[in-house]
Write an enzyme that holds these catalytic residues in place. Sequence first.
Site, PDB file in Angstrom:
ATOM      1  N   GLY A  22       9.451 -11.614  22.406  1.00  0.00           N
ATOM      2  CA  GLY A  22       9.308 -11.656  23.534  1.00  0.00           C
ATOM      3  C   GLY A  22       8.238 -11.633  23.941  1.00  0.00           C
ATOM      4  O   GLY A  22       7.325 -11.293  24.072  1.00  0.00           O
ATOM      5  N   ASP A 133      15.112   3.225  17.547  1.00  0.00           N
ATOM      6  CA  ASP A 133      13.565   3.117  17.691  1.00  0.00           C
ATOM      7  C   ASP A 133      12.949   3.623  18.051  1.00  0.00           C
ATOM      8  O   ASP A 133      11.849   2.675  18.434  1.00  0.00           O
ATOM      9  CB  ASP A 133      13.922   1.314  17.678  1.00  0.00           C
ATOM     10  CG  ASP A 133      12.744   0.216  17.714  1.00  0.00           C
ATOM     11  OD1 ASP A 133      12.043   1.215  16.639  1.00  0.00           O
ATOM     12  OD2 ASP A 133      11.735  -0.631  17.871  1.00  0.00           O
TER      13      ASP A 133
END
Length: 765
Positions: A22, A133
């Site tokens: 994105g 992450d």
Amino acid sequence: MNDTWRVPGYAEVDVLGTGGFGRVVLAKHEDSGKMAAIKYLHADFLADARIVAGFRHEAWMLSGVRSPHVVRLFDFVETPQGAALVMEAVPGVSLRALLAAENVLAPEAALTILKGSLLGLADAHAAGVVHRDYKPANVLVSREGASKLVDFGLATLDGHNGLTAGSPSYMAPEQWAGQPGLPATDVYAATCVFYQCITGHRPFEADTSEQLRAMHGGASVPLEAVPEALRPLIARGMAKDPAWRPATAAAFVTELETVARKAYGKNWEKRGWKRLATSAAALTALTPLALLTSAGTAAAPIAAAGAGTGVTAGTGVAAGTGTGVATSTGAGVTATVVGKIAIAVVVVAGLVAGGLVVFRPGDDPPAPPPLTVAMQTLSGRDQALPISYELQYPQVSGGTDAGLRQRVNDALRAPIDKRLKSVRDGVAVPSTLDMFRQQGETAALHSSARILLQTPDVLSVRYDHDLDSTVLGHTTWRFPEAFSVDLTTGKVLGPKDMFRSEILTAVGMRRLTQRLEPQVGEFCTIPTVDGYPTRKATMDAADMVGGGDHVPASTFGFTETGAEFEIRWYELGCASASGSESVALPYAELQDLLLPKFLTMLGKTAAAPTSQSTPGQPGTGATYTNARFGFTTQVPPGYAALKWTPENGEGMSFIDDGFGATLTVWGTNSGTGSGGLSPAAKMDQLVTSLEGNGGRVTVHSADSDGYTVSGYQGDGKVYYEHESIGTGSTAGLRWVYPAEYQKDLGKLVTDTVSAFKPGDLSRPH
């Protein structure tokens, strides 16, 4: 499909960055004029149900986390034309951009970044969310020098599996293996990033992901390039086994602050902020986020624009592309749960009017994550005394009640703190300290912890304490201990929370002793004054030196199959035994001793009542005759028989747990002709014992054939004892029962006393 779709009500100002899935843009809300960062999913992925589900999942995971160290989500919007996350926007740059410009950060600056992002992780962990992450691109540094955490696209609930994915340079060994996400997994990644900040390179670098996997899984952390004061911190955070890392980011923050103050002084954070703010402000000025100085930020969720417009209010999500999309300032762990949103909100699986998928905050949330347990280690070297230590203890995470979690963790940490203090106090004795210095010795403490049992209500733990020292060489410095914590209150459970009230008596503790004795062979003997017979040790703490309540004279914990008693023989007063022993007792021999409520907490079924009799029910003619001593007693119906062994003899107890009554009969080879006490002396001894333990004697008498004592124990129960004494042996009978049954049991007591026949007392048996 194309990427022309925009969230209604927002005008795009500039592109902040793009990524594989994105793009992130700076946009202005047309009605309020406030700025926001909007993360759009690429249109090409709208037809991929798995990727769209992951985009929803990102919002879902973060929606319950509110923190000044985590970027906020205002809206989540999904239509057939597009999907987007609408977030707050505050000027700042990613840590990746900062490292690209400066390569290496001063230790104080790196510690400041680590602390701020760890606080963001701590807020997520407190809400039961694991990030999975953590990397430089997902840490934002504001112009004020504060660091924030973004992008929860790979997050999972604490203890749950997620995708075997992440950023290879920062993935913990367990994440490489596809194991469930743990807070300690985030701690590992954060430590890798910290290593990079202070050295200018990642801890492990390789050409392939398989090589990286092998290095993260088995290679030692190269600490040579790390300032010496920071090496223990990095070694702890990057331990291969998650049990050896700090269990949560909050725990790691505590260690970080201790190390930072010691190495860089009390103003380390202020200096770190100053250096970061200067660099971040300079880099931010080169980006579209510099516009926020005058335009303002999105300060609150924007109201929904109505069906079909695609704008719906939600809470708390972040997204990052490495370009600094959002931050806000603040300090502390401030995760909160708002109303029924709790950890997450439910995404309606389908399209509603206008083609929207929306959050429904009014729906019931998923169940909160359960408490999970991981091992922590307190290690180091005393600065004033010759002591080193490596002390392991459990720590819980998860759940929604931070106060409860803290109480549980305080209880689990307490034995380690107590252990360290006791050794420090021992070494600090001047004469002992001189011996340590003369021998050049350092006392090395080691403690290991083991979870015996974990249920939703109870956590039972055993600690094994060891000490490597010749100066403090006595076995009493090495011992096990165990205890159980109520996970619903944080309270350490005591005997009264576990045992039936009738078991917390002299008779009840003798009963426990008899059940444990076959497991140890025989309890040791206790030395006595010359002329008095020796006696066996018991599991009754009241029999120990100094006395006390009638409770088990050892620590104990619970396993899946029973209880584990950690008996320290020297504490029982044994003449020859030393050291300690773990003695297991199965639930089959515990069920009638423990409270039904506690058995339920352990996940076990309470024992069925052993008696259906009613108080005062007369005997039916059943008798018990002891084959060795020849005494005979009438046995009340429904009373359970349990062997009881007095000193130098044998006997039997008959117990009705239904109303807590015990009839005990015995014979001993302690007659007056074998050096035993006279009836009057025995009576005086018994009276002194009863009154010394808070009891009250109402009737006592003695003659040449024996003695009788009646009254009340310290716990208020009725006490009656009669012993016939001959030249060769004795025979006795005792009743103990609750005072409220005194009237009802009168006839039964009278019947058994009248029917008792002592046998031949003229000779030993």
